[in-house]
Design a protein around this motif. Structure first.
Motif, PDB file in Angstrom:
ATOM      1  N   ALA A   1       0.806  -1.214   0.000  1.00 15.60           N
ATOM      2  CA  ALA A   1       0.000   0.000   0.000  1.00 15.60           C
ATOM      3  C   ALA A   1       0.841   1.266   0.000  1.00 15.60           C
ATOM      4  O   ALA A   1       0.380   2.324  -0.447  1.00 15.60           O
ATOM      5  CB  ALA A   1      -0.938   0.004   1.210  1.00 15.60           C
ATOM      6  N   VAL A   2       2.066   1.183   0.496  1.00 14.67           N
ATOM      7  CA  VAL A   2       2.930   2.360   0.553  1.00 14.67           C
ATOM      8  C   VAL A   2       3.931   2.378  -0.601  1.00 14.67           C
ATOM      9  O   VAL A   2       4.098   3.391  -1.289  1.00 14.67           O
ATOM     10  CB  VAL A   2       3.674   2.418   1.902  1.00 14.67           C
ATOM     11  CG1 VAL A   2       4.684   3.557   1.907  1.00 14.67           C
ATOM     12  CG2 VAL A   2       2.676   2.581   3.040  1.00 14.67           C
TER      13      VAL A   2
ATOM     14  N   GLY B   1      -6.927  -2.179  -5.031  1.00 10.52           N
ATOM     15  CA  GLY B   1      -8.046  -2.662  -4.234  1.00 10.52           C
ATOM     16  C   GLY B   1      -8.375  -4.110  -4.506  1.00 10.52           C
ATOM     17  O   GLY B   1      -8.637  -4.891  -3.576  1.00 10.52           O
ATOM     18  N   VAL B   2      -8.352  -4.501  -5.779  1.00  4.74           N
ATOM     19  CA  VAL B   2      -8.604  -5.896  -6.141  1.00  4.74           C
ATOM     20  C   VAL B   2      -7.550  -6.808  -5.525  1.00  4.74           C
ATOM     21  O   VAL B   2      -7.866  -7.882  -4.997  1.00  4.74           O
ATOM     22  CB  VAL B   2      -8.628  -6.051  -7.679  1.00  4.74           C
ATOM     23  CG1 VAL B   2      -8.627  -7.522  -8.074  1.00  4.74           C
ATOM     24  CG2 VAL B   2      -9.857  -5.349  -8.252  1.00  4.74           C
ATOM     25  N   PHE B   3      -6.297  -6.375  -5.586  1.00  5.10           N
ATOM     26  CA  PHE B   3      -5.227  -7.183  -4.982  1.00  5.10           C
ATOM     27  C   PHE B   3      -5.400  -7.282  -3.475  1.00  5.10           C
ATOM     28  O   PHE B   3      -5.163  -8.344  -2.886  1.00  5.10           O
ATOM     29  CB  PHE B   3      -3.860  -6.578  -5.316  1.00  5.10           C
ATOM     30  CG  PHE B   3      -2.706  -7.337  -4.720  1.00  5.10           C
ATOM     31  CD1 PHE B   3      -2.286  -8.540  -5.266  1.00  5.10           C
ATOM     32  CD2 PHE B   3      -2.042  -6.857  -3.592  1.00  5.10           C
ATOM     33  CE1 PHE B   3      -1.233  -9.252  -4.709  1.00  5.10           C
ATOM     34  CE2 PHE B   3      -0.989  -7.555  -3.028  1.00  5.10           C
ATOM     35  CZ  PHE B   3      -0.588  -8.757  -3.590  1.00  5.10           C
ATOM     36  N   MET B   4      -5.795  -6.204  -2.827  1.00  2.55           N
ATOM     37  CA  MET B   4      -6.032  -6.242  -1.386  1.00  2.55           C
ATOM     38  C   MET B   4      -7.173  -7.201  -1.060  1.00  2.55           C
ATOM     39  O   MET B   4      -7.116  -7.929  -0.060  1.00  2.55           O
ATOM     40  CB  MET B   4      -6.342  -4.845  -0.852  1.00  2.55           C
ATOM     41  CG  MET B   4      -5.181  -3.886  -0.906  1.00  2.55           C
ATOM     42  SD  MET B   4      -3.778  -4.436   0.104  1.00  2.55           S
ATOM     43  CE  MET B   4      -2.548  -3.207  -0.365  1.00  2.55           C
ATOM     44  N   GLY B   5      -8.208  -7.192  -1.894  1.00  2.00           N
ATOM     45  CA  GLY B   5      -9.292  -8.132  -1.685  1.00  2.00           C
ATOM     46  C   GLY B   5      -8.823  -9.565  -1.762  1.00  2.00           C
ATOM     47  O   GLY B   5      -9.206 -10.412  -0.942  1.00  2.00           O
ATOM     48  N   TYR B   6      -7.951  -9.846  -2.727  1.00  2.00           N
ATOM     49  CA  TYR B   6      -7.369 -11.187  -2.843  1.00  2.00           C
ATOM     50  C   TYR B   6      -6.482 -11.511  -1.654  1.00  2.00           C
ATOM     51  O   TYR B   6      -6.533 -12.616  -1.099  1.00  2.00           O
ATOM     52  CB  TYR B   6      -6.556 -11.284  -4.135  1.00  2.00           C
ATOM     53  CG  TYR B   6      -5.560 -12.417  -4.140  1.00  2.00           C
ATOM     54  CD1 TYR B   6      -5.993 -13.732  -4.298  1.00  2.00           C
ATOM     55  CD2 TYR B   6      -4.199 -12.169  -3.972  1.00  2.00           C
ATOM     56  CE1 TYR B   6      -5.080 -14.775  -4.295  1.00  2.00           C
ATOM     57  CE2 TYR B   6      -3.288 -13.207  -3.963  1.00  2.00           C
ATOM     58  CZ  TYR B   6      -3.723 -14.512  -4.129  1.00  2.00           C
ATOM     59  OH  TYR B   6      -2.821 -15.545  -4.111  1.00  2.00           O
TER      60      TYR B   6
ATOM     61  N   VAL C   1     -13.809  -5.171   4.461  1.00  2.00           N
ATOM     62  CA  VAL C   1     -13.574  -3.974   5.282  1.00  2.00           C
ATOM     63  C   VAL C   1     -12.085  -3.681   5.469  1.00  2.00           C
ATOM     64  O   VAL C   1     -11.625  -2.578   5.147  1.00  2.00           O
ATOM     65  CB  VAL C   1     -14.296  -4.094   6.641  1.00  2.00           C
ATOM     66  CG1 VAL C   1     -13.884  -2.959   7.564  1.00  2.00           C
ATOM     67  CG2 VAL C   1     -15.808  -4.085   6.442  1.00  2.00           C
ATOM     68  N   PRO C   2     -11.260  -4.625   5.972  1.00  2.00           N
ATOM     69  CA  PRO C   2      -9.832  -4.308   6.104  1.00  2.00           C
ATOM     70  C   PRO C   2      -9.145  -4.094   4.758  1.00  2.00           C
ATOM     71  O   PRO C   2      -8.221  -3.277   4.655  1.00  2.00           O
ATOM     72  CB  PRO C   2      -9.249  -5.523   6.840  1.00  2.00           C
ATOM     73  CG  PRO C   2     -10.234  -6.617   6.631  1.00  2.00           C
ATOM     74  CD  PRO C   2     -11.564  -5.955   6.529  1.00  2.00           C
ATOM     75  N   ALA C   3      -9.594  -4.809   3.725  1.00  2.00           N
ATOM     76  CA  ALA C   3      -9.009  -4.606   2.398  1.00  2.00           C
ATOM     77  C   ALA C   3      -9.311  -3.207   1.882  1.00  2.00           C
ATOM     78  O   ALA C   3      -8.446  -2.546   1.284  1.00  2.00           O
ATOM     79  CB  ALA C   3      -9.549  -5.656   1.428  1.00  2.00           C
ATOM     80  N   TYR C   4     -10.522  -2.734   2.122  1.00  2.00           N
ATOM     81  CA  TYR C   4     -10.910  -1.388   1.676  1.00  2.00           C
ATOM     82  C   TYR C   4     -10.151  -0.316   2.454  1.00  2.00           C
ATOM     83  O   TYR C   4      -9.677   0.671   1.874  1.00  2.00           O
ATOM     84  CB  TYR C   4     -12.414  -1.213   1.848  1.00  2.00           C
ATOM     85  CG  TYR C   4     -12.927   0.149   1.445  1.00  2.00           C
ATOM     86  CD1 TYR C   4     -12.632   0.693   0.199  1.00  2.00           C
ATOM     87  CD2 TYR C   4     -13.730   0.898   2.306  1.00  2.00           C
ATOM     88  CE1 TYR C   4     -13.103   1.942  -0.179  1.00  2.00           C
ATOM     89  CE2 TYR C   4     -14.214   2.137   1.938  1.00  2.00           C
ATOM     90  CZ  TYR C   4     -13.903   2.662   0.703  1.00  2.00           C
ATOM     91  OH  TYR C   4     -14.375   3.904   0.325  1.00  2.00           O
ATOM     92  N   LEU C   5     -10.016  -0.499   3.758  1.00  2.00           N
ATOM     93  CA  LEU C   5      -9.285   0.480   4.570  1.00  2.00           C
ATOM     94  C   LEU C   5      -7.832   0.577   4.135  1.00  2.00           C
ATOM     95  O   LEU C   5      -7.259   1.675   4.063  1.00  2.00           O
ATOM     96  CB  LEU C   5      -9.370   0.098   6.053  1.00  2.00           C
ATOM     97  CG  LEU C   5     -10.762   0.191   6.691  1.00  2.00           C
ATOM     98  CD1 LEU C   5     -10.717  -0.291   8.132  1.00  2.00           C
ATOM     99  CD2 LEU C   5     -11.303   1.622   6.619  1.00  2.00           C
ATOM    100  N   THR C   6      -7.231  -0.568   3.817  1.00  2.00           N
ATOM    101  CA  THR C   6      -5.847  -0.563   3.348  1.00  2.00           C
ATOM    102  C   THR C   6      -5.741   0.112   1.982  1.00  2.00           C
ATOM    103  O   THR C   6      -4.770   0.820   1.701  1.00  2.00           O
ATOM    104  CB  THR C   6      -5.308  -1.999   3.261  1.00  2.00           C
ATOM    105  OG1 THR C   6      -5.573  -2.691   4.472  1.00  2.00           O
ATOM    106  CG2 THR C   6      -3.802  -1.988   3.022  1.00  2.00           C
TER     107      THR C   6
ATOM    108  N   ALA D   1      -4.473   7.413  -0.287  1.00  2.00           N
ATOM    109  CA  ALA D   1      -3.999   8.626   0.389  1.00  2.00           C
ATOM    110  C   ALA D   1      -2.514   8.843   0.137  1.00  2.00           C
ATOM    111  O   ALA D   1      -2.070   9.977  -0.099  1.00  2.00           O
ATOM    112  CB  ALA D   1      -4.280   8.524   1.882  1.00  2.00           C
ATOM    113  N   VAL D   2      -1.731   7.763   0.171  1.00  2.00           N
ATOM    114  CA  VAL D   2      -0.300   7.864  -0.103  1.00  2.00           C
ATOM    115  C   VAL D   2      -0.067   8.314  -1.544  1.00  2.00           C
ATOM    116  O   VAL D   2       0.792   9.179  -1.813  1.00  2.00           O
ATOM    117  CB  VAL D   2       0.397   6.516   0.163  1.00  2.00           C
ATOM    118  CG1 VAL D   2       1.860   6.565  -0.289  1.00  2.00           C
ATOM    119  CG2 VAL D   2       0.321   6.151   1.637  1.00  2.00           C
ATOM    120  N   THR D   3      -0.824   7.749  -2.475  1.00  2.00           N
ATOM    121  CA  THR D   3      -0.687   8.125  -3.883  1.00  2.00           C
ATOM    122  C   THR D   3      -1.022   9.590  -4.094  1.00  2.00           C
ATOM    123  O   THR D   3      -0.288  10.329  -4.773  1.00  2.00           O
ATOM    124  CB  THR D   3      -1.608   7.259  -4.761  1.00  2.00           C
ATOM    125  OG1 THR D   3      -1.357   5.883  -4.514  1.00  2.00           O
ATOM    126  CG2 THR D   3      -1.370   7.543  -6.238  1.00  2.00           C
TER     127      THR D   3
END
Length: 233
Positions: free
Chosen positions: A29-30, A63-68, A107-112, A118-120
């Motif tokens: 994410a960073v 986001g898709v990757f975070m969901g996975y 939920v945690p995937a979306y928050l991440t 925000a970083v982008t």
């Protein structure tokens, strides 16, 4: 308290306690937004709309990757430790079980993903001096399109994990991720205005994400308890 909230809450707690997943998600994410932000800033030419489109195009695959990533262990965990058989004996339907688990990992995937966005935005704004965080279409993209696609990705992967064996899931997980990314790129390509951010593009992406989520729910509802038992290692 409803069964849905109990299942979703349990999955969120387990996801947040999984240190390896959390560390991987935070690094991605960073690191990825900072690297991509440099490219967006250099190729935007100072155009706020182009910058917003570039950020939107980056955030959705993230986001898709975070969901996975958060879903990778949610459905297979019970198969590995054998507790899935106990869950199958409860009066909870498989579709309700699927819905709770999908909500719990979304939920945690979306928050991440929001952290990544925000970083982008911060990186691009720092490099260009243009504040794009208040762009209405970008806000709508983050508030509507991104969570729908995260839930769709987690839902389809979760349905596959219920229906398929361990070996098949190891292969199909990455197939799903690349498939989702190709679908996103294809939809952005056929949308009026191209890959940039526009009402038409956001409408198409939102509708496609919702359709995939409905498809995932349909597939999850077709999985039988007998099928799951046969896939337990």
């Amino acid at each position: 308290m409803s069964t849905f909230r109990i299942i979703a809450g349990r999955e969120m707690k387990l996801a947040l306690r999984n240190r390896s997943v959390i560390i991987t998600a935070l690094i991605f994410a960073v690191w990825f937004p900072v690297m991509s932000g440099v490219g967006i800033a250099s190729g935007a030419g100072g155009d706020a709309a182009v910058i917003a489109g570039g950020i939107a195009a980056i955030v959705l695959p993230v986001g898709v990757f975070m969901g996975y990533l958060f879903c990778a262990d949610a459905f297979l965990r019970e198969k590995r430790d054998g507790t899935i058989e106990t869950l199958l004996c409860t009066p909870v339907s498989l579709r309700h079980l699927w819905e709770g688990k999908v909500a719990g990992v979304t939920v945690p995937a979306y928050l991440t993903t929001l952290l990544s966005a925000a970083v982008t935005i911060t990186a691009v704004s720092t490099l260009t001096g243009i504040q794009v965080g208040v762009e209405p279409l970008l806000i709508a993209h983050l508030a509507i399109v991104v969570p729908v696609w995260i839930a769709a990705a987690a839902g389809l992967i979760g349905a596959a994990q219920l229906a398929l064996g361990m070996r098949e899931n190891q292969i199909l997980g990455f197939v799903f991720i690349f498939g989702f990314i190709f679908i996103i790129i294809g939809l952005q390509g056929i949308a009026p205005g191209g890959a940039g951010i526009s009402p038409a593009t956001e409408g198409i992406l939102a509708a496609a994400g919702a359709a995939l989520l409905v498809l995932a729910r349909f597939i999850a509802g077709k999985v039988t308890r007998e099928r799951i038992v046969l896939t337990i290692p």
